[in-house]
Design a protein around this motif. Sequence first.
Motif, short mmCIF file in Angstrom:
data_model
loop_
_atom_site.label_atom_id
_atom_site.label_comp_id
_atom_site.label_asym_id
_atom_site.label_seq_id
_atom_site.Cartn_x
_atom_site.Cartn_y
_atom_site.Cartn_z
N TYR A 63 -0.58 -12.52 11.84
CA TYR A 63 -0.70 -11.52 10.79
C TYR A 63 0.24 -11.81 9.61
O TYR A 63 0.54 -10.91 8.82
N ALA A 64 0.70 -13.04 9.47
CA ALA A 64 1.58 -13.39 8.35
C ALA A 64 0.86 -13.09 7.04
O ALA A 64 -0.30 -13.46 6.86
N GLY A 65 1.50 -12.40 6.15
CA GLY A 65 0.92 -12.03 4.86
C GLY A 65 0.18 -10.71 4.88
O GLY A 65 -0.20 -10.20 3.83
N ASP A 66 -0.07 -10.13 6.06
CA ASP A 66 -0.73 -8.83 6.15
C ASP A 66 0.27 -7.78 5.70
O ASP A 66 1.39 -7.75 6.21
N PRO A 67 -0.09 -6.90 4.73
CA PRO A 67 0.88 -5.94 4.21
C PRO A 67 1.23 -4.79 5.16
O PRO A 67 2.19 -4.08 4.94
N ARG A 68 0.47 -4.62 6.24
CA ARG A 68 0.73 -3.51 7.16
C ARG A 68 1.89 -3.84 8.09
O ARG A 68 2.09 -4.98 8.47
N PRO A 69 2.65 -2.81 8.51
CA PRO A 69 3.72 -3.05 9.48
C PRO A 69 3.14 -3.44 10.84
O PRO A 69 2.04 -3.01 11.21
N ASN A 70 3.89 -4.24 11.60
CA ASN A 70 3.45 -4.67 12.94
C ASN A 70 3.13 -3.48 13.84
O ASN A 70 2.17 -3.52 14.60
N ALA A 71 3.92 -2.40 13.74
CA ALA A 71 3.68 -1.23 14.59
C ALA A 71 2.30 -0.64 14.31
O ALA A 71 1.60 -0.23 15.25
N GLU A 72 1.90 -0.60 13.05
CA GLU A 72 0.57 -0.07 12.71
C GLU A 72 -0.53 -0.98 13.27
O GLU A 72 -1.50 -0.50 13.87
N ILE A 73 -0.38 -2.28 13.10
CA ILE A 73 -1.36 -3.24 13.60
C ILE A 73 -1.49 -3.10 15.12
O ILE A 73 -2.59 -3.02 15.66
N ASN A 74 -0.35 -3.06 15.81
CA ASN A 74 -0.37 -2.96 17.27
C ASN A 74 -0.94 -1.63 17.74
O ASN A 74 -1.65 -1.57 18.74
N SER A 75 -0.67 -0.55 17.04
CA SER A 75 -1.21 0.76 17.39
C SER A 75 -2.73 0.77 17.28
O SER A 75 -3.42 1.34 18.12
#
Length: 165
Positions: A63-75
């Motif tokens: 997810y390098a370059g994805d503007p969302r925080p990792n916590a949001e992506i994982n959720s």
Amino acid sequence: MTTAVVALGLALTACNDGADNASSVTSSASAEAASTPQADPARSTTSETPAQSDEKCTDQVDYAGDPRPNAEINSIGENTGTCPPVQKSPSDEKCTDQLDYAGDPRPNAEINSIGENTGTCPPVQKSPSDEKCTDQLDYAGDPRPNAEINSIGENTGTCPPVEPK
């Protein structure tokens, strides 16, 4: 908003002893996550990946370059069972690299600045003097001379409507 709902659901789940309350909060967060658009398909770079139950989405997909925080992506992955597609940041690609602005009278910096500020590339503009109105529209049968028609277009920035005989 999705992040706040998911965080609240996770916090409440950790505090509750009863499985009934935890599952209702989790299903409510899942419904919210499912009803919220997750990615802009135009900016998506990968297809969705099934989430591995024991592995975070950010450990499965780059997810390098994805503007969302990792916590949001994982959720999103935890709640939907599918890792969301990678999103590019709107500023990753300049508008002048996405569209052909040849003939646009604005400088590239101005065009790219509009794209960065609004998140959308502006439409290409043609300079009024680049193309005469008589070359853009069929004025056959219009009683006015071409010079007059073109002059109106140059002065107003808009070609006049065709006048019938």
